[in-house]
Design an enzyme around this catalytic site. Structure first.
Site, PDB file in Angstrom:
ATOM      1  N   LYS A  97      -4.064  61.540  42.782  1.00 18.86           N
ATOM      2  CA  LYS A  97      -5.078  60.601  42.772  1.00 18.86           C
ATOM      3  C   LYS A  97      -5.864  60.815  44.046  1.00 18.86           C
ATOM      4  O   LYS A  97      -5.142  61.158  45.288  1.00 18.86           O
ATOM      5  CB  LYS A  97      -4.605  59.079  42.724  1.00 18.86           C
ATOM      6  CG  LYS A  97      -5.484  58.217  42.150  1.00 18.86           C
ATOM      7  CD  LYS A  97      -5.764  58.252  40.816  1.00 18.86           C
ATOM      8  CE  LYS A  97      -6.549  57.501  40.178  1.00 18.86           C
ATOM      9  NZ  LYS A  97      -6.368  57.034  38.787  1.00 18.86           N
TER      10      LYS A  97
HETATM   11  N1  GLU Z   1      -9.065  58.063  36.288  1.00 19.66           N
HETATM   12  C1  GLU Z   1      -8.441  58.009  35.031  1.00 19.66           C
HETATM   13  C2  GLU Z   1      -6.926  57.591  34.920  1.00 19.66           C
HETATM   14  O1  GLU Z   1      -6.529  56.795  35.740  1.00 19.66           O
HETATM   15  C3  GLU Z   1      -8.464  59.631  34.231  1.00 19.66           C
HETATM   16  C4  GLU Z   1      -7.913  60.638  35.040  1.00 19.66           C
HETATM   17  C5  GLU Z   1      -8.202  62.056  34.629  1.00 19.66           C
HETATM   18  O2  GLU Z   1      -8.897  62.051  33.698  1.00 19.66           O
HETATM   19  O3  GLU Z   1      -7.751  63.006  35.379  1.00 19.66           O
HETATM   20  O4  GLU Z   1      -6.200  57.979  34.120  1.00 19.66           O
END
Ligand code: GLU
Length: 429
Positions: free
Chosen positions: A119
């Site tokens: 993240k």
């Molecule tokens: N931000 C989204 C999540 O928390 C998607 C992450 C992604 O597609 O890599 O799942």
């Protein structure tokens, strides 16, 4: 025998005081007894593999220089490259990004995607900056984390306050630095740049699919069921429209401008239009404005928190009167609140399962980019729905087998997969 040197949470702190990372560590503590011999490796889940803090200097439109703090955390890459979004928010911290990265590891494993968890974030309130400033900030951030991302290393995507345009800038910056065009370095891109059809709606669609499954298991018909949703963005907005189309009554929605209620059901389509035109739901007709306390206390079949972490906590958990909570956001329920809801018999479909639709279609996008062969939207939605149903069914079977909550079952399933990969890969050197 030596004392265990790294007990996750010191006894003088409770998980809620430690914020999202504390919540995550508590969830790992709770799953450890179910990991059998693999618990030998559990420490690996309690610390991120790699955390990068970067300074982002940028010239603002008025000629002054501003500095922002950015992060990219790769929690675990045992099962595949890191995967997870990038959020722009004024309260982003390293420990929050650590928790969000860890939840991505669990989420990807829970739905069997060949990814680890990562993240990123920048501590910024994007509403205070122009499009040009945001582009420069995004590009400098991408350059700063450029050495640790890549289609086989770590693949960012949109999250809170970032979107397809942010991903286009990230893809372009990475590609310029590499001297080629690498579409697969990020997902959630515009369709014209190798993005996938259906990606924007995917998280909300996944929430809808597992919400329907959980309602079915609880003997609740979706037609006429009451739905309360916190968040009216990409996730909450799409889920609201899908439940509305299926004949459910979306009786309340809360966004950053306030909470609206109508016991006979809100007109979700009119509300969407109003929010697009005015920037929020406040002031929409045919609904009464209610307080946050009244919002959480509404009697409802489904409650869908689809905003930020720790929204259902010790302060409001006792007032919640939902039969099922479907976690569209990451980490919306603290472990203490989780206990209170569970003791009342509330079913919680955990974030790592409920909101996995987004990263599932991100996976489809990554696969499509590698093969440069693109699928139709019905094909994508069909595959997404099938994967979400399969994941829900297998997690709910584990929950029944061990007589545990869906969250613990999702963690048992996911942590077993991650630690099996860890064990079979072995330690290097
Ligand atoms: N931000 C989204 C999540 O928390 C998607 C992450 C992604 O597609 O890599 O799942």
């Amino acid at each position: 025998m030596t004392e265990h040197p790294t007990h996750a949470i010191p006894s003088y702190l409770n998980a809620e005081a430690l914020g999202p990372w504390g919540s995550y560590l508590e969830q790992v503590e709770r799953v450890t007894p179910y990991l059998g011999k693999l618990s030998k490796w559990v420490e690996t889940l309690k610390r991120p593999k790699r955390s990068l803090i970067v300074d982002i200097p940028v010239e603002l439109d008025n000629g002054t220089i501003a500095h922002f703090e950015g992060y990219r955390v790769q929690h675990n890459t045992s099962r595949g490259p890191g995967k997870g979004g990038v959020r722009f928010h004024q309260e982003v911290t390293l420990s929050e990004v650590m928790a969000l990265a860890a939840w991505m590891s669990v989420k990807c494993a829970a739905v069997s995607l060949p990814f680890g968890g990562a993240k990123g974030g920048i501590r910024i309130d994007p509403r205070n900056y122009s499009r040009g400033e945001l582009e420069r900030i995004t590009r400098r951030y991408t350059s700063e984390i450029g050495s640790i991302i890549g289609p086989n290393k770590d693949i960012p995507a949109p999250d809170v306050n970032t979107n397809a345009q942010t991903m286009a800038w990230m893809m372009d910056t990475y590609s310029m630095n590499e001297g080629g065009t690498t579409t697969g370095v990020v997902t959630g891109k515009p369709v014209s740049l190798g993005g996938s059809l259906g990606r924007v709606e995917a998280t909300g669609r996944g929430v809808y699919v597992v919400g329907c499954e959980a309602a079915h298991d609880a003997g609740i018909a979706i037609e006429g069921a009451r739905i309360v949703i916190q968040g009216f963005g990409n996730v909450g907005g799409t889920a609201a429209r899908l439940f509305y189309d299926a004949g459910a009554k979306v009786i309340a929605i809360q966004d950053h401008t306030g909470a609206l209620h109508n016991a006979n059901g809100l007109d979700v389509l009119a509300l969407t239009k109003h929010a697009e035109e005015t920037g929020g739901i406040a002031g929409a007709p045919d609904a009464e404005q209610i307080s946050p306390a009244d919002f959480w206390a509404l009697e409802t079949e489904l409650l869908i928190p689809a905003a930020l972490e720790s929204q259902i906590n010790l302060e409001n958990a006792n007032t919640v009167r939902a039969k099922i909570v479907v976690e569209g956001a990451n980490g919306p329920t603290t472990p203490d609140a989780d206990d209170i809801l569970t003791s009342k018999g509330t079913i919680i479909v955990p974030d790592v399962l409920a909101n996995a639709g987004g990263v599932t279609v991100s996976y489809f996008e990554w696969v499509q980019d590698f093969s440069s062969f693109f699928w139709t939207e019905p094909e994508i939605n069909h595959r997404l729905e099938a994967m979400m149903r399969t994941a829900y069914t297998s997690v709910s079977a584990v929950a029944k087998e061990h007589a545990v909550s869906l969250r613990t079952a999702a963690f048992i399933t996911a942590c077993t997969r991650i630690l099996e990969a860890r064990e079979v890969r072995g330690l290097y050197p």
